[in-house]
Design a protein around this motif. Structure first.
Motif, PDB file in Angstrom:
ATOM      1  N   TRP A   6      -4.277   9.404  -1.380  1.00 48.80           N
ATOM      2  CA  TRP A   6      -4.903   8.856  -2.590  1.00 48.80           C
ATOM      3  C   TRP A   6      -5.776   9.912  -3.265  1.00 48.80           C
ATOM      4  O   TRP A   6      -5.761  10.054  -4.498  1.00 48.80           O
ATOM      5  CB  TRP A   6      -5.729   7.620  -2.227  1.00 48.80           C
ATOM      6  N   LEU A   7      -6.526  10.668  -2.467  1.00 45.85           N
ATOM      7  CA  LEU A   7      -7.374  11.720  -3.022  1.00 45.85           C
ATOM      8  C   LEU A   7      -6.533  12.762  -3.778  1.00 45.85           C
ATOM      9  O   LEU A   7      -6.932  13.239  -4.844  1.00 45.85           O
ATOM     10  CB  LEU A   7      -8.160  12.413  -1.912  1.00 45.85           C
ATOM     11  N   ALA A   8      -5.387  13.106  -3.204  1.00 51.19           N
ATOM     12  CA  ALA A   8      -4.523  14.106  -3.841  1.00 51.19           C
ATOM     13  C   ALA A   8      -4.067  13.652  -5.215  1.00 51.19           C
ATOM     14  O   ALA A   8      -3.946  14.453  -6.152  1.00 51.19           O
ATOM     15  CB  ALA A   8      -3.327  14.397  -2.949  1.00 51.19           C
ATOM     16  N   TYR A   9      -3.818  12.367  -5.356  1.00 50.65           N
ATOM     17  CA  TYR A   9      -3.413  11.818  -6.655  1.00 50.65           C
ATOM     18  C   TYR A   9      -4.572  11.796  -7.646  1.00 50.65           C
ATOM     19  O   TYR A   9      -4.352  11.755  -8.859  1.00 50.65           O
ATOM     20  CB  TYR A   9      -2.884  10.385  -6.488  1.00 50.65           C
ATOM     21  N   ASN A  10      -5.780  11.784  -7.136  1.00 52.49           N
ATOM     22  CA  ASN A  10      -6.922  11.578  -8.013  1.00 52.49           C
ATOM     23  C   ASN A  10      -7.819  12.803  -8.162  1.00 52.49           C
ATOM     24  O   ASN A  10      -8.973  12.686  -8.580  1.00 52.49           O
ATOM     25  CB  ASN A  10      -7.745  10.386  -7.500  1.00 52.49           C
ATOM     26  N   LYS A  11      -7.293  13.975  -7.826  1.00 47.81           N
ATOM     27  CA  LYS A  11      -8.054  15.211  -8.013  1.00 47.81           C
ATOM     28  C   LYS A  11      -8.062  15.593  -9.479  1.00 47.81           C
ATOM     29  O   LYS A  11      -7.102  15.376 -10.191  1.00 47.81           O
ATOM     30  CB  LYS A  11      -7.448  16.333  -7.164  1.00 47.81           C
TER      31      LYS A  11
ATOM     32  N   TYR B  76       0.841  -1.198   0.000  1.00 49.97           N
ATOM     33  CA  TYR B  76       0.000   0.000   0.000  1.00 49.97           C
ATOM     34  C   TYR B  76       0.879   1.252   0.000  1.00 49.97           C
ATOM     35  O   TYR B  76       2.083   1.193   0.195  1.00 49.97           O
ATOM     36  CB  TYR B  76      -0.956   0.005   1.197  1.00 49.97           C
ATOM     37  N   GLY B  77       0.217   2.385  -0.189  1.00 49.93           N
ATOM     38  CA  GLY B  77       0.911   3.672  -0.207  1.00 49.93           C
ATOM     39  C   GLY B  77       0.739   4.380  -1.537  1.00 49.93           C
ATOM     40  O   GLY B  77       0.682   3.742  -2.595  1.00 49.93           O
ATOM     41  N   TYR B  78       0.594   5.708  -1.474  1.00 47.03           N
ATOM     42  CA  TYR B  78       0.469   6.550  -2.660  1.00 47.03           C
ATOM     43  C   TYR B  78      -0.829   6.255  -3.416  1.00 47.03           C
ATOM     44  O   TYR B  78      -1.890   6.233  -2.817  1.00 47.03           O
ATOM     45  CB  TYR B  78       1.727   6.442  -3.528  1.00 47.03           C
ATOM     46  N   ASP B  79      -0.745   5.948  -4.717  1.00 48.69           N
ATOM     47  CA  ASP B  79      -1.967   5.919  -5.521  1.00 48.69           C
ATOM     48  C   ASP B  79      -2.327   4.572  -6.117  1.00 48.69           C
ATOM     49  O   ASP B  79      -3.274   4.469  -6.886  1.00 48.69           O
ATOM     50  CB  ASP B  79      -1.849   6.940  -6.662  1.00 48.69           C
TER      51      ASP B  79
END
Length: 284
Positions: free
Chosen positions: A279-284, A145-148
């Motif tokens: 994860w949200l930051a990667y998927n904005k 796990y971790g990041y995106d």
């Protein structure tokens, strides 16, 4: 060292390649497209455009080959045979904890294997690597796990869409590991010069999948639905068996003994809001 990583644009492979770059090694990554090459170059990983079937010269000249790429069982077996024939000084093979199968007690590297059907082909490949004529290391990561990316990110994505469907009743346990800790294990094993070793890449914790799913759904303001295995197989295919696997404790004691490797991030459930925000930051 000159290090060549297959799957260097993938989740585990990219994390491993960056760890070796940060440690000052000359790292090459295999890619098939110019776009992939650009992504590697951004992280100071030297791109090599080609395939495992037709390895570039620089890959064959590497002192260390780390195999992280995976498409399917047949291609993985063929890839390992090709990489063995290049005769690097060190060959590292990425396997996984699913080779232990469903368990009720602690297992370690010396435990007999009971692989679930989706990875039954893997133990013979591990042995082929270990019996090759050069230094060889097999690493069995837990659920990364971790990041995106990774299975936890897949949970987050499903939850964000309103319904998180889980294979099984959620009473099963996963052994996990953060990508950065796992990448450090690869680095330490290679720099230490290990050979003929199998290492479990887990953080020594055990997380009930139901707790993980409900925490993810709470963050996303969504619902959880538990699928019986026949339903799960229809939705997820053969992957369902892995998602429903029960492994209360996969010990990392061999890596701890040989390398003093002690994962620093062993708090996934306690810090799940932090990983959700990432994860949200990667998927904005």
């Amino acid at each position: 060292m000159r290090v060549f990583v297959t799957g260097a644009t993938g989740y585990i492979g990219n994390g491993v390649a960056k760890a070796f770059v940060r440690a000052g090694h000359e790292v090459f990554g295999l890619v098939r497209t110019d776009l992939g090459a650009i992504e590697l170059q951004k992280n100071e990983i030297r791109p090599l455009i080609g395939t495992i079937e037709n390895l570039p010269k620089a890959a064959k000249e590497a002192e260390v080959i780390i195999h992280c790429a995976y498409e399917n069982a047949e291609k993985d077996q063929a890839a390992v045979q090709t990489l063995i024939q290049t005769v690097p000084k060190t060959l590292v093979y990425t396997s996984g904890v699913w080779v232990y199968g469903n368990r009720t007690q602690t297992v370690d590297e010396a435990s007999p294997l009971e692989p679930i059907s989706i990875v039954k082909w893997r133990p013979p490949v591990e042995q082929k690597v270990l019996k090759s004529k050069h230094k060889s290391i097999v690493i069995r990561p837990g659920h990364v796990y971790g990041y995106d990316k990774g299975l936890i990110a897949m949970m987050f994505e499903a939850a964000s869409n309103g319904l998180l469907e889980i294979a099984g009743n959620g009473e099963n346990h996963w052994s996990t590991v953060h990508l950065d800790d796992l990448a450090q294990l690869y680095l330490m094993a290679v720099e230490k010069g290990l050979s003929g070793e199998i290492l479990n890449g887990t953080d020594n914790t055990s997380i009930k999948v139901k707790d993980l799913a409900e925490a993810s759904a709470k963050l996303a303001h969504s619902k959880v639905h538990f699928l019986k295995l026949p339903e799960a197989l229809k939705k997820f295919g053969p992957l369902a068996e892995g998602l429903a696997v029960n492994q209360p404790h996969i010990s990392n004691k061999r890596a701890a003994q040989l390398l003093s490797w002690h994962p620093r991030r062993n708090n996934l459930l306690a810090q799940i809001d932090h990983y959700w925000q990432t994860w949200l930051a990667y998927n904005k």
